[in-house]
Design a protein around this motif. Structure first.
Motif, PDB file in Angstrom:
ATOM      1  N   ILE A   1       1.273  -1.239  -0.142  1.00  0.00           N
ATOM      2  CA  ILE A   1       0.091   0.006   0.045  1.00  0.00           C
ATOM      3  C   ILE A   1       0.650   1.226   0.078  1.00  0.00           C
ATOM      4  CG2 ILE A   1      -2.058   1.186   1.184  1.00  0.00           C
ATOM      5  CD1 ILE A   1      -2.422  -1.583   2.640  1.00  0.00           C
ATOM      6  N   CYS A   2       0.866   1.937  -1.099  1.00  0.00           N
ATOM      7  CA  CYS A   2       1.990   2.814  -1.419  1.00  0.00           C
ATOM      8  C   CYS A   2       1.402   4.142  -1.453  1.00  0.00           C
ATOM      9  CB  CYS A   2       2.574   2.374  -2.843  1.00  0.00           C
ATOM     10  SG  CYS A   2       4.018   3.550  -3.256  1.00  0.00           S
ATOM     11  N   ARG A   3       2.419   5.280  -1.220  1.00  0.00           N
ATOM     12  CA  ARG A   3       1.908   6.642  -1.405  1.00  0.00           C
ATOM     13  C   ARG A   3       1.434   7.065  -2.640  1.00  0.00           C
ATOM     14  NH1 ARG A   3       1.560  10.533   2.174  1.00  0.00           N
ATOM     15  NH2 ARG A   3       1.365  12.559   1.603  1.00  0.00           N
ATOM     16  N   SER A   4       1.776   6.458  -3.778  1.00  0.00           N
ATOM     17  CA  SER A   4       1.369   6.591  -4.970  1.00  0.00           C
ATOM     18  C   SER A   4      -0.076   6.211  -5.221  1.00  0.00           C
ATOM     19  CB  SER A   4       2.255   5.797  -6.116  1.00  0.00           C
ATOM     20  OG  SER A   4       3.514   6.188  -6.294  1.00  0.00           O
ATOM     21  N   ASP A   5      -0.418   4.946  -4.681  1.00  0.00           N
ATOM     22  CA  ASP A   5      -1.844   4.650  -4.421  1.00  0.00           C
ATOM     23  C   ASP A   5      -2.736   5.914  -3.600  1.00  0.00           C
ATOM     24  OD1 ASP A   5      -1.608   2.033  -5.333  1.00  0.00           O
ATOM     25  OD2 ASP A   5      -0.588   1.553  -3.508  1.00  0.00           O
ATOM     26  N   TRP A   6      -1.962   6.398  -2.650  1.00  0.00           N
ATOM     27  CA  TRP A   6      -2.675   7.957  -2.097  1.00  0.00           C
ATOM     28  C   TRP A   6      -2.957   8.833  -2.821  1.00  0.00           C
ATOM     29  CZ3 TRP A   6      -0.710  12.714  -1.141  1.00  0.00           C
ATOM     30  CH2 TRP A   6      -1.560  13.413  -0.568  1.00  0.00           C
ATOM     31  N   HIS A   7      -1.852   9.038  -3.809  1.00  0.00           N
ATOM     32  CA  HIS A   7      -2.054  10.081  -4.877  1.00  0.00           C
ATOM     33  C   HIS A   7      -3.196   9.694  -5.761  1.00  0.00           C
ATOM     34  CE1 HIS A   7       1.564  12.832  -4.191  1.00  0.00           C
ATOM     35  NE2 HIS A   7       2.062  11.668  -4.188  1.00  0.00           N
ATOM     36  N   ALA A   8      -3.154   8.333  -6.132  1.00  0.00           N
ATOM     37  CA  ALA A   8      -4.356   7.891  -7.258  1.00  0.00           C
ATOM     38  C   ALA A   8      -5.781   8.155  -6.342  1.00  0.00           C
ATOM     39  CB  ALA A   8      -4.150   6.637  -7.589  1.00  0.00           C
ATOM     40  N   TRP A   9      -5.790   7.629  -5.055  1.00  0.00           N
ATOM     41  CA  TRP A   9      -6.813   7.944  -4.299  1.00  0.00           C
ATOM     42  C   TRP A   9      -7.381   9.330  -4.130  1.00  0.00           C
ATOM     43  CZ3 TRP A   9      -7.085   9.003   0.990  1.00  0.00           C
ATOM     44  CH2 TRP A   9      -8.246   8.740   1.791  1.00  0.00           C
ATOM     45  N   GLN A  10      -6.491  10.295  -4.079  1.00  0.00           N
ATOM     46  CA  GLN A  10      -6.726  11.731  -3.815  1.00  0.00           C
ATOM     47  C   GLN A  10      -7.574  12.262  -5.151  1.00  0.00           C
ATOM     48  OE1 GLN A  10      -6.714  14.036  -0.878  1.00  0.00           O
ATOM     49  NE2 GLN A  10      -6.913  12.020   0.140  1.00  0.00           N
ATOM     50  N   GLY A  11      -7.183  11.656  -5.979  1.00  0.00           N
ATOM     51  CA  GLY A  11      -7.333  12.096  -7.709  1.00  0.00           C
ATOM     52  C   GLY A  11      -6.286  12.987  -8.091  1.00  0.00           C
ATOM     53  N   HIS A  12      -5.242  12.982  -7.424  1.00  0.00           N
ATOM     54  CA  HIS A  12      -3.834  13.929  -8.070  1.00  0.00           C
ATOM     55  C   HIS A  12      -3.715  13.359  -9.578  1.00  0.00           C
ATOM     56  CE1 HIS A  12      -2.693  14.493  -3.815  1.00  0.00           C
ATOM     57  NE2 HIS A  12      -3.708  15.164  -3.926  1.00  0.00           N
ATOM     58  N   GLY A  13      -2.939  14.209 -10.186  1.00  0.00           N
ATOM     59  CA  GLY A  13      -2.403  13.818 -11.467  1.00  0.00           C
ATOM     60  C   GLY A  13      -3.115  14.503 -12.779  1.00  0.00           C
TER      61      GLY A  13
ATOM     62  N   LEU B   1     -12.395   6.618 -12.107  1.00  0.00           N
ATOM     63  CA  LEU B   1     -13.156   6.133 -10.809  1.00  0.00           C
ATOM     64  C   LEU B   1     -13.816   5.086 -11.047  1.00  0.00           C
ATOM     65  CD1 LEU B   1     -15.338   9.311  -9.736  1.00  0.00           C
ATOM     66  CD2 LEU B   1     -13.663   8.169  -8.779  1.00  0.00           C
ATOM     67  N   ASP B   2     -14.360   4.162 -10.378  1.00  0.00           N
ATOM     68  CA  ASP B   2     -14.900   2.712 -10.471  1.00  0.00           C
ATOM     69  C   ASP B   2     -13.819   1.668 -10.966  1.00  0.00           C
ATOM     70  OD1 ASP B   2     -17.515   3.422  -9.621  1.00  0.00           O
ATOM     71  OD2 ASP B   2     -17.855   3.985 -11.744  1.00  0.00           O
ATOM     72  N   TYR B   3     -12.700   1.974 -10.188  1.00  0.00           N
ATOM     73  CA  TYR B   3     -11.329   1.271 -10.557  1.00  0.00           C
ATOM     74  C   TYR B   3     -10.596   0.721  -9.580  1.00  0.00           C
ATOM     75  CZ  TYR B   3      -6.711   1.410 -12.688  1.00  0.00           C
ATOM     76  OH  TYR B   3      -5.288   0.770 -12.888  1.00  0.00           O
ATOM     77  N   VAL B   4      -9.851  -0.195  -9.596  1.00  0.00           N
ATOM     78  CA  VAL B   4      -9.173  -1.027  -8.584  1.00  0.00           C
ATOM     79  C   VAL B   4      -7.824  -0.440  -8.601  1.00  0.00           C
ATOM     80  CG1 VAL B   4      -8.317  -3.211  -7.715  1.00  0.00           C
ATOM     81  CG2 VAL B   4     -10.412  -3.036  -8.914  1.00  0.00           C
ATOM     82  N   LEU B   5      -7.334  -0.004  -7.402  1.00  0.00           N
ATOM     83  CA  LEU B   5      -6.036   0.604  -7.343  1.00  0.00           C
ATOM     84  C   LEU B   5      -5.146  -0.697  -6.912  1.00  0.00           C
ATOM     85  CD1 LEU B   5      -6.949   3.830  -5.347  1.00  0.00           C
ATOM     86  CD2 LEU B   5      -6.442   3.698  -7.774  1.00  0.00           C
ATOM     87  N   GLY B   6      -3.666  -0.250  -6.539  1.00  0.00           N
ATOM     88  CA  GLY B   6      -2.816  -1.323  -5.982  1.00  0.00           C
ATOM     89  C   GLY B   6      -1.889  -1.699  -7.066  1.00  0.00           C
ATOM     90  N   HIS B   7      -0.713  -1.656  -6.910  1.00  0.00           N
ATOM     91  CA  HIS B   7       0.340  -1.536  -8.048  1.00  0.00           C
ATOM     92  C   HIS B   7       1.575  -2.231  -7.556  1.00  0.00           C
ATOM     93  CE1 HIS B   7       1.476   2.114  -6.068  1.00  0.00           C
ATOM     94  NE2 HIS B   7       2.774   1.880  -6.543  1.00  0.00           N
ATOM     95  N   GLU B   8       1.863  -3.189  -6.241  1.00  0.00           N
ATOM     96  CA  GLU B   8       2.733  -3.482  -5.775  1.00  0.00           C
ATOM     97  C   GLU B   8       2.439  -5.081  -5.450  1.00  0.00           C
ATOM     98  OE1 GLU B   8       5.300  -0.069  -3.547  1.00  0.00           O
ATOM     99  OE2 GLU B   8       3.946  -1.179  -2.457  1.00  0.00           O
ATOM    100  N   PRO B   9       2.129  -6.034  -6.280  1.00  0.00           N
ATOM    101  CA  PRO B   9       1.470  -7.401  -6.128  1.00  0.00           C
ATOM    102  C   PRO B   9       2.593  -8.332  -6.517  1.00  0.00           C
ATOM    103  CG  PRO B   9       0.912  -6.908  -7.873  1.00  0.00           C
ATOM    104  CD  PRO B   9       1.479  -5.512  -7.813  1.00  0.00           C
ATOM    105  N   ALA B  10       2.359  -9.344  -5.600  1.00  0.00           N
ATOM    106  CA  ALA B  10       3.136 -10.598  -5.760  1.00  0.00           C
ATOM    107  C   ALA B  10       2.336 -11.799  -5.551  1.00  0.00           C
ATOM    108  CB  ALA B  10       4.297 -10.879  -4.607  1.00  0.00           C
ATOM    109  N   GLY B  11       2.379 -12.940  -6.174  1.00  0.00           N
ATOM    110  CA  GLY B  11       1.573 -14.109  -5.843  1.00  0.00           C
ATOM    111  C   GLY B  11       1.814 -15.133  -7.060  1.00  0.00           C
ATOM    112  N   ARG B  12       0.776 -16.027  -7.250  1.00  0.00           N
ATOM    113  CA  ARG B  12       0.889 -17.110  -8.077  1.00  0.00           C
ATOM    114  C   ARG B  12       0.223 -17.218  -9.535  1.00  0.00           C
ATOM    115  NH1 ARG B  12       3.260 -21.129  -4.849  1.00  0.00           N
ATOM    116  NH2 ARG B  12       2.651 -20.905  -2.760  1.00  0.00           N
ATOM    117  N   VAL B  13       0.784 -17.564 -10.623  1.00  0.00           N
ATOM    118  CA  VAL B  13       0.117 -17.353 -11.781  1.00  0.00           C
ATOM    119  C   VAL B  13      -0.765 -18.410 -11.686  1.00  0.00           C
ATOM    120  CG1 VAL B  13       0.447 -17.996 -14.099  1.00  0.00           C
ATOM    121  CG2 VAL B  13       2.282 -16.519 -13.122  1.00  0.00           C
TER     122      VAL B  13
END
Length: 352
Positions: A37-49, A58-70
């Motif tokens: 959960i990154c400050r860049s997510d915060w910028h996006a959540w605030q509507g910056h940019g 809007l109506d969008y899923v944030l989050g950009h630092e994932p790890a997992g299984r294919v």
């Protein structure tokens, strides 16, 4: 799948059910085990940019630092297989343009930013789709946990690329780090591992204490002293490299002015709506002392092996920076905490 959806800027995310993503012919679907959960997510959540035509929808899923299984791959995928343990870079390259072919996929001519653009919904969700999987997905060493590699995420890999590749930090270099949130603490730990002498700058004693724990040679509380003057005193003339991890006009200028002659500033932190992407700088002074200004964004997928090998052998320990783990229902609270800089190191979304 369950996902946390942005309905209104600055309002709690809507944790709801969405259809599972399907892989494109050259893509894959990753079951998310952990996501930073990154400050860049915060910028996006605030509507910056909006000032850079970079506002998330809007109506969008944030989050950009994932790890997992294919869990699924497209028919044209060769290198990646179902069951692979992977990290997903947020700066997704196409794999075929000149930038990608020369190892600079983070500046791909047709690149996409996971969790920031409508074509690539993010990973505050149980599953995430990844295009150009053979180019973008990076396989994890067996000894590296999902939690630790989620901490590598955007902040850690950005700090690594900024210091190791862009600024070419060397042994003995004084490296000033302005702002000791996730990316700043990452930079402190990485600079120490590279043999440099990091100076951590913040206004929070708690953040500075954590910076000292992860490798800072010196700490400076900017609310109690003039940070630029103090760094010049510590280094006897100025830092060799300085990194602005916060993105405020004040910290960007301090980062530049704390340098020695021929020093290098690296800009990592993104600005807020106070600056709207523009910061006034002492350009005549920078010219007189031949100061370099570098931008740094993410890290090329082609260079992940270098970073992951250092995590695997214990040279780097991103897991030591993790201060909190939450579930999907807790993500909104952690984004809100960032408004007042009330977070603890790197915070992670994990799934049971």
């Amino acid at each position: 799948m369950r996902a946390a959806v942005l309905r209104e800027y600055g309002e709690p995310l809507d944790v709801t059910e969405l259809p599972d993503p399907e892989p494109t012919p050259d893509g894959a679907v990753v079951e998310v085990e952990a996501c930073g959960i990154c400050r860049s997510d915060w910028h996006a959540w605030q509507g910056h940019g909006e000032w850079a035509d970079d506002q998330v929808p809007l109506d969008y899923v944030l989050g950009h630092e994932p790890a997992g299984r294919v869990v699924e791959v497209g028919e044209d995928v060769d290198r990646v297989a179902v069951g692979d343990r992977v990290v997903v870079p947020f700066s997704l390259g196409c794999g075929g343009c000149g930038e990608c072919r020369t190892g600079h996929g983070n500046t791909c001519e047709d690149g996409l930013a996971l969790g920031f653009e409508s074509d690539v919904p993010g990973a505050f969700a149980e599953r995430v789709g990844v295009p150009h999987a053979d180019h973008n997905l990076q396989t994890l060493p067996d000894g590296v946990s999902f939690r630790d590699v989620a901490a590598v995420g955007c902040r850690y890999m950005t700090a690594f690329h900024a210091l190791a590749h862009r600024a070419d930090v060397g042994g003995g270099d004084w490296v000033a780090v302005h702002g000791c949130g996730g990316v700043g603490l990452s930079a402190v730990q990485i600079a120490d591992a590279l043999g440099a002498r990091p100076i951590a700058v913040d206004v929070s004693d708690a953040a500075l204490a954590r910076a000292a724990d992860v490798g800072a040679s010196e700490t400076v509380n900017g609310s109690e002293t003039d940070a630029v003057e103090r760094i010049h005193e510590i280094t006897d003339g100025g830092a060799a490299v300085s990194l602005d991890a916060l993105g405020r006009a004040e910290t960007a200028r301090n980062s530049v002015q704390c340098l020695r002659s021929r020093g290098t500033h690296v800009q990592v932190g993104l600005t807020t709506d106070a600056e709207k992407g523009e910061v006034s700088l002492p350009t005549d002074w920078m010219t007189r002392w031949e100061i370099d200004w570098l931008g740094s964004r993410g890290m090329p997928p082609a260079r992940f092996d270098e970073l992951l090998a250092m995590v695997d052998d214990g040279t780097l320990d991103p897991g030591a920076l993790v201060g909190r783990e939450v579930g999907l229902d807790g993500v909104s609270d952690r984004l809100a905490a960032m408004t007042d800089y009330d977070t603890d190191g790197i915070e992670i979304l994990t799934f049971e």
